[in-house]
Motif scaffolding. Structure first.
Motif, PDB file in Angstrom:
ATOM      1  N   CYS A 129       1.903 -10.631 -34.603  1.00 39.35           N
ATOM      2  CA  CYS A 129       2.207  -9.359 -33.805  1.00 39.35           C
ATOM      3  C   CYS A 129       1.666  -9.529 -32.198  1.00 39.35           C
ATOM      4  O   CYS A 129       0.532  -9.871 -32.060  1.00 39.35           O
ATOM      5  N   CYS A 130       2.854  -9.072 -31.464  1.00 39.54           N
ATOM      6  CA  CYS A 130       2.478  -9.286 -30.254  1.00 39.54           C
ATOM      7  C   CYS A 130       2.775  -8.029 -29.234  1.00 39.54           C
ATOM      8  O   CYS A 130       3.728  -7.372 -29.807  1.00 39.54           O
ATOM      9  N   PRO A 131       1.831  -7.425 -28.302  1.00 36.23           N
ATOM     10  CA  PRO A 131       2.045  -6.142 -27.511  1.00 36.23           C
ATOM     11  C   PRO A 131       3.610  -6.583 -26.909  1.00 36.23           C
ATOM     12  O   PRO A 131       3.641  -7.795 -26.311  1.00 36.23           O
ATOM     13  N   THR A 132       4.279  -5.432 -26.753  1.00 38.68           N
ATOM     14  CA  THR A 132       5.589  -5.675 -26.105  1.00 38.68           C
ATOM     15  C   THR A 132       5.753  -4.278 -25.481  1.00 38.68           C
ATOM     16  O   THR A 132       5.331  -3.317 -25.647  1.00 38.68           O
ATOM     17  N   ASP A 133       6.617  -4.547 -24.169  1.00 38.73           N
ATOM     18  CA  ASP A 133       7.063  -3.226 -23.555  1.00 38.73           C
ATOM     19  C   ASP A 133       8.234  -2.784 -23.982  1.00 38.73           C
ATOM     20  O   ASP A 133       8.890  -1.829 -23.622  1.00 38.73           O
ATOM     21  N   LEU A 134       8.862  -2.973 -25.203  1.00 34.53           N
ATOM     22  CA  LEU A 134      10.013  -2.505 -25.923  1.00 34.53           C
ATOM     23  C   LEU A 134       9.592  -1.201 -26.250  1.00 34.53           C
ATOM     24  O   LEU A 134       8.347  -0.973 -26.857  1.00 34.53           O
ATOM     25  N   PRO A 135      10.532  -0.333 -26.289  1.00 35.83           N
ATOM     26  CA  PRO A 135      10.275   1.247 -26.421  1.00 35.83           C
ATOM     27  C   PRO A 135      10.350   1.328 -28.091  1.00 35.83           C
ATOM     28  O   PRO A 135      11.389   1.808 -28.646  1.00 35.83           O
ATOM     29  N   VAL A 136       9.368   0.788 -28.711  1.00 35.34           N
ATOM     30  CA  VAL A 136       9.336   1.032 -30.390  1.00 35.34           C
ATOM     31  C   VAL A 136       9.019   2.190 -31.000  1.00 35.34           C
ATOM     32  O   VAL A 136       7.942   2.687 -30.331  1.00 35.34           O
TER      33      VAL A 136
END
Length: 191
Positions: A129-136
């Motif tokens: 699990c990687c932190p992302t700037d996707l608007p999830v």
């Protein structure tokens, strides 16, 4: 006025003919996706700039493209990993999911017994699990399961309904996810 009305009527079929599947997606380039293979003891991560959007798993045999498992990785349009990744794991038949702010960028899935290493312990399944700037939107997620080994499952990929993988479930010799399913993935909407 009569000509304007006829012109508008002529445009209606064009608007109806273009479905949401024909519209470009905002966050993920589904034209640039690859299925990556893994053995029962290997961890497979998506390449830089790609995110997990699908998976395949087994319960004892190598039926995912002659492999223990596969992960589908699709190209991100403009998003990135924004911090350190965290590996999470689960035993057979148990769901494991990323925390809010993260998505699945890698995985391992066992065959007939727990073989995925997680801090020196053997687990049925692991996810990276990687932190992302996707608007999830973590309040709008679905679990998708498959009842047969070797079956691929994918997150939704339509314009206006894009999803990214945020969790997994795996089995060993018996189908144990969601009661009697071989494997599953959790997908959350991108908003």
């Amino acid at each position: 006025m009569k000509y304007l009305f006829l012109s508008l009527i002529a445009l209606v079929p064009l608007a109806l003919a273009q479905s949401s599947n024909d519209l470009p997606t905002r966050y993920i380039d589904y034209g640039d996706c690859t299925w990556y293979k893994g053995s029962a003891t290997s961890k497979v991560n998506c390449p830089a700039g790609y995110v997990g959007t699908g998976a395949c798993a087994n319960k004892g045999q190598t039926r995912c493209d002659d492999s223990a498992f596969t992960i589908e990785c699709c190209k991100l349009r403009n998003s990135t990993i924004s911090g350190a990744c965290e590996e999470k794991s689960a035993d057979k038949g148990r769901d494991v999911q990323c925390n809010s702010g993260s998505a699945v960028f890698g995985t391992c899935s066992s065959l007939d017994m727990s073989r995925c290493d997680h801090g020196g312990n053997r687990k049925c399944i692991t996810i990276n699990c990687c932190p992302t700037d996707l608007p999830v939107d973590y309040t709008s997620c679905d679990w998708y399961y498959k009842g047969n080994q070797g079956e691929r499952v994918q997150c939704s990929r339509n314009a206006g309904s894009e999803q990214v993988m945020t969790g997994r479930c795996g089995s060993e010799t018996m189908a144990q996810c969601d009661g009697n399913q071989v494997h599953g993935i959790r997908c959350c909407d991108l908003v």
